[in-house]
Design an enzyme around this catalytic site. Structure first.
Site, PDB file in Angstrom:
ATOM      1  N   GLY A 163      -6.712  38.779 -18.917  1.00  0.00           N
ATOM      2  CA  GLY A 163      -6.271  38.532 -17.544  1.00  0.00           C
ATOM      3  C   GLY A 163      -4.769  38.380 -17.430  1.00  0.00           C
ATOM      4  O   GLY A 163      -4.003  38.790 -18.309  1.00  0.00           O
ATOM      5  N   CYS A 164      -4.355  37.735 -16.343  1.00  0.00           N
ATOM      6  CA  CYS A 164      -2.947  37.752 -15.934  1.00  0.00           C
ATOM      7  C   CYS A 164      -2.006  36.934 -16.812  1.00  0.00           C
ATOM      8  O   CYS A 164      -0.796  37.096 -16.719  1.00  0.00           O
ATOM      9  CB  CYS A 164      -2.827  37.287 -14.483  1.00  0.00           C
ATOM     10  SG  CYS A 164      -3.531  38.455 -13.293  1.00  0.00           S
ATOM     11  N   PHE A 165      -2.534  36.054 -17.661  1.00  0.00           N
ATOM     12  CA  PHE A 165      -1.629  35.274 -18.520  1.00  0.00           C
ATOM     13  C   PHE A 165      -1.229  36.026 -19.783  1.00  0.00           C
ATOM     14  O   PHE A 165      -0.344  35.618 -20.522  1.00  0.00           O
ATOM     15  CB  PHE A 165      -2.247  33.915 -18.903  1.00  0.00           C
ATOM     16  CG  PHE A 165      -3.509  34.004 -19.728  1.00  0.00           C
ATOM     17  CD1 PHE A 165      -3.458  34.251 -21.090  1.00  0.00           C
ATOM     18  CD2 PHE A 165      -4.757  33.821 -19.131  1.00  0.00           C
ATOM     19  CE1 PHE A 165      -4.620  34.324 -21.853  1.00  0.00           C
ATOM     20  CE2 PHE A 165      -5.925  33.887 -19.883  1.00  0.00           C
ATOM     21  CZ  PHE A 165      -5.855  34.141 -21.247  1.00  0.00           C
TER      22      PHE A 165
END
Length: 389
Positions: A163-165
């Protein structure tokens, strides 16, 4: 005979992990955010949902995004109508696209990074590939090794469904690889394509609609190694420290689930609040050893999850508006490209710093921070040291 301790010491690099080159790539299909609601509701056969369309228009207007790039064209979507419905079984169609296009887009970004680095690709010792766009065996790391013609002995690590991290995660891993393997040159690639998350609108799942307004496609690549060869390799940023943490009371704040219908996206309203409430603790832990407590003295690379997150972080920390300029520029020009975003922002910052003659790759400043936020709610914090230009 050499002792284990002597052997281990000889394996370690002397200096910190250093970013030596950055490359980015997007699909050719560019989407104008101002006309996207009309297109989106037409292509998903949802024009009768007038109230929902108005909500979506407002989401797009508030997104601070001007344009995005997407592999999915009208032609592709017409060939795959199941992807345009809200919850139709469509995973096969999506997988058929991403297993080809994710490594292909990654190759474009990697070739640019390798060209800037200026060294033969045979010197790449490690490959870290990251994507939230589909899964496959052998993975995108294998496909990219073949596409680029890397050595068969390159040490590969494939990261799926982060995901976005994950733009922060790959830097953390590459730092450890570079500093603990003398002479290592790590190619890091983040490649994301929204073919896994694209779907039609539904009144009961507005967080999915938020994703349709924000997400874009893109790939970023960097080459990381310690002890750059003087006059041959040009350092851009040094990776000083890296940390990961789970935020308290954040379970279920950001979720993604791979289903027959593709990757479903779930987002709680309080995500900007959770991040802004906890961000100072991460900063204090990262910068206390350096004696830094003025957050405006840093250059900033923050994953642009959306404008609400950036606004609340800015207010909470008392940041000057120009601190998040590079981050907001990337959000405006590309949308949220998940893990690839922070690599685009690094690229934007070093180029703007050179163009404006600011003295360092970090907007004329010495120290900086890179933040990744994503499912968990997970936060990655990377301390950066700029290099004189």
């Amino acid at each position: 005979m050499v002792t284990v301790e002597e052997y281990r010491k000889a394996q370690r690099a002397e200096g910190p992990a250093t970013v030596m080159a950055i490359g980015t790539a997007t699909p050719t299909n560019c989407v104008d955010q101002s006309t996207y609601p009309d297109y989106y509701f037409r292509i998903t056969n949802s024009e009768h949902k007038t109230d929902l369309k108005e909500k979506f228009k407002r989401m797009c207007e508030k997104s601070m995004i001007k344009k995005r790039y997407m592999h999915l064209t009208e032609e592709i979507l017409k060939e795959n109508p199941s992807m345009c419905e809200y919850m139709a079984p469509s995973l096969d169609a999506r997988q058929d696209i991403v297993v080809v296009e994710v490594p292909k887009l990654g190759k474009e970004a990697a070739q640019k990074a390798i060209k800037e680095w200026g060294q033969p690709k045979s010197k790449i010792t490690h490959l870290v590939f990251c994507t939230t766009s589909g899964v496959d065996m052998p993975g995108c790391d294998y496909q990219l090794t073949k596409l680029l013609g890397l050595r068969p002995s390159v040490k590969r690590l494939m990261m799926y469904q982060q995901g976005c991290f994950a733009g922060g995660t790959v830097l953390r891993l590459a730092k450890d690889l570079a500093e603990n393997n003398k002479g290592a040159r790590v190619l890091v690639v983040c490649s994301e394509i929204t073919a896994v998350t694209f779907r039609g609108p539904n009144d009961t799942h507005l967080d999915s609609l938020v994703g349709q307004a924000l997400f874009g496609d893109g790939a970023g690549a960097i080459i990381i190694g310690s002890d750059p060869i003087p006059g041959v390799e040009r350092p851009l940023f040094e990776l000083v420290s890296a940390a990961q943490t789970l935020l308290p009371d954040s379970h279920g704040a950001i979720d993604g689930h791979l289903r027959e219908v593709g990757l479903t996206f779930h987002l709680l309203k309080d995500v900007p609040g959770l991040i802004s409430k906890n961000i100072e603790k991460s900063l204090e832990e990262a910068f206390k050893p350096l004696g830094i407590s003025d957050w405006n003295s840093l250059f900033w690379i923050a994953h642009p999850g959306g404008p609400a997150i950036l606004d609340q972080v800015e207010i909470k920390l008392g940041l000057k508006p120009e601190k998040l300029k590079a981050t907001r520029n990337v959000l405006s020009d590309y949308g949220n490209m998940s893990s690839a975003c922070v690599l685009f922002i690094l690229d934007e910052m070093r180029k703007a710093s050179a163009k404006e003659g600011l003295g360092t790759t970090g907007e004329g400043l010495e120290w900086g921070v890179l933040f990744g936020f994503g499912p968990g709610l997970t936060v990655e914090t990377v301390v950066l040291h700029s290099v004189a230009t």
